[in-house]
Design a protein around this motif. Sequence first.
Motif, mmCIF file in Angstrom:
data_model
loop_
_atom_site.group_PDB
_atom_site.id
_atom_site.type_symbol
_atom_site.label_atom_id
_atom_site.label_comp_id
_atom_site.label_asym_id
_atom_site.label_seq_id
_atom_site.Cartn_x
_atom_site.Cartn_y
_atom_site.Cartn_z
ATOM 1 N N ILE A 189 0.736 -1.307 0.048
ATOM 2 C CA ILE A 189 0.098 0.009 -0.004
ATOM 3 C C ILE A 189 0.790 1.293 0.078
ATOM 4 C CG2 ILE A 189 -1.897 1.447 1.421
ATOM 5 C CD1 ILE A 189 -2.386 -1.495 2.606
ATOM 6 N N GLU A 190 1.768 1.274 0.723
ATOM 7 C CA GLU A 190 2.595 2.345 0.915
ATOM 8 C C GLU A 190 3.463 2.596 -0.400
ATOM 9 O OE1 GLU A 190 6.000 5.206 1.197
ATOM 10 O OE2 GLU A 190 6.151 2.733 0.920
ATOM 11 N N GLU A 246 1.126 3.944 -3.031
ATOM 12 C CA GLU A 246 0.656 5.359 -2.863
ATOM 13 C C GLU A 246 2.026 6.156 -3.000
ATOM 14 O OE1 GLU A 246 -1.767 8.114 -2.197
ATOM 15 O OE2 GLU A 246 -2.662 6.140 -1.748
ATOM 16 N N ARG A 247 3.016 6.023 -2.805
ATOM 17 C CA ARG A 247 4.166 6.876 -3.228
ATOM 18 C C ARG A 247 4.493 7.111 -4.550
ATOM 19 N NH1 ARG A 247 9.795 5.187 -1.799
ATOM 20 N NH2 ARG A 247 8.746 3.440 -0.725
ATOM 21 N N ARG A 302 1.832 9.189 -6.219
ATOM 22 C CA ARG A 302 1.945 10.586 -6.171
ATOM 23 C C ARG A 302 2.915 11.139 -6.950
ATOM 24 N NH1 ARG A 302 -2.908 11.371 -5.201
ATOM 25 N NH2 ARG A 302 -3.742 9.566 -3.905
ATOM 26 N N VAL A 345 -6.362 1.137 -3.572
ATOM 27 C CA VAL A 345 -5.641 2.407 -3.615
ATOM 28 C C VAL A 345 -5.339 2.687 -5.175
ATOM 29 C CG1 VAL A 345 -2.982 3.313 -3.727
ATOM 30 C CG2 VAL A 345 -4.124 2.142 -1.744
ATOM 31 N N ALA A 381 -7.039 6.174 -7.196
ATOM 32 C CA ALA A 381 -6.133 6.898 -7.820
ATOM 33 C C ALA A 381 -6.416 7.069 -9.638
ATOM 34 C CB ALA A 381 -4.552 6.355 -8.059
#
Length: 487
Positions: free
Chosen positions: A220-221, A224-225, A228, A250, A254
Amino acid sequence: MTEFDLVIKGGSVATTDGVTSMDIAVHGGVITALGQNLPRGLRTIEAAGKLVLPGGVDAHCHIQQLSGGGLMNADTFETATRSAAFGGTTTVISFAAQHRGDRLQDVVENYSRVAAAGAVTDYAFHLWISDPTPEALEHDLPRLIESGHRSIKIFMTYDRVRLLDEQMLDVMMVARKYGALVCAHAENHGMIKWMADRLVSRGYIEPKYHGVSHPRVCEIEAFERLIRFSQLLDQPIMLFHVSTAEGAAVIRRARGEGIKVFAETCPQYLFLTAQDLDRPGLEGAKWMCSPPPRSTADQEALWRALELGDLQVVSSDHAPYRFDSSGKLAAGPEADFKQIANGLPGLETRLPLLFDAMVSQGRSSLEKFVELTATAPAKIYGLHPRKGAIAIGADADIAIWNPDREVTLTDDGLHDNVGYNPFAGRTLRGWPETVLRRGDIIIADGKLQAAPGSGQLQLRGCAASMRPAGKLSPEFDPATNFGAQLL
Ligand code: DUC
Ligand code: ZN
Ligand code: ZN
């Protein structure tokens, strides 16, 4: 009257648009006519009762390649693409894998040479970047992208190949400028390393702890990074091997925000779970891959995400290691999970596993099967309409399926060089019996009929999926108004 090289008569032809009973004529390697009652060709294949599908496009496979951990794959281009062909796949995208210190353009030349000598399917390369030097960023990468290598692979984990955030942004900026899709192995490196070290130091060393060392949140992290980063630069990305329900969520969010993120999952996340690694001794190593297989609830979430279009592609992530001292057991019988190569063979089983689940067992439709396994990857990676289509002018890459044939998978039934099958024991209904590549019959009667080196490199144009989404005005989304013109 035109004489065709080959005509496939009387089959049910399936594309993403529907299933139609018609004949297909092939001349000079391409499809030249579609219709009812076409004349016979120099060769004719009677396909009544069979399904006639585009050959599969497998957009993620590791072939004749040194892994992120430094171990050589078990398969050569000959053995891997032979296995792909037996499974109904006619085009593969593998990696031209740059390791630190390698010059990118030399890497591509070397892979091109070995693939040209061995491949029996057509192939393309993702440019795997682990050393984004000024030479690579300013010279080699632009040149290679412009010459038709339109996808790049970056890693967010694995010590030997991972990039730092600012290096990923550098690579994405070059991709944005020259028109390439950036594909990523997206898992949080620090979490995995920290978890793995603590597990091993406490004696939790068996293969099943490999799964524990890749907690769900590390996916997930990282997703997400990277999303972005994609938003900042308005640069399209492809998230490889989605394994969790939260990861799929996620991505859905997005995409709803208008960020150009594409995503793939693989059979190991649709058909295996963490329990598969829980076997006596090192046996579970056969099912070790990264990210690891998760739970049945994740499987359901991934199927749903595929159906909704949040994920668009199913690839194999074929990463072949034998279960012996040349592969999984290279660190010896006392190895801990950190010392065992990650990856499963899957080029040959990808399509039959999905066909059985989606078509034979009725989870989805034949059209969706074609989309996920051939047409969508061809479009996203710039191979369409030459590949992934049954249409006039397309390459005659065709798999003729017997929808009723039942096959029980066994450890020694595949045509790769791995020696085991992580899906052994399953009985699948539906099998590709005859496979054509650019009009040549390469699989028939259970035999390979193509010479090593008869596969061709596919150079690609800049597809829509590789271009920035574009904004209505600079003010439309402040996050993407990053001043590209200044950088
Ligand atoms: N994961 C695997 O399981 N194998 C190859 C590389 C990867 O990311
Ligand atoms: Zn990966
Ligand atoms: Zn991979």
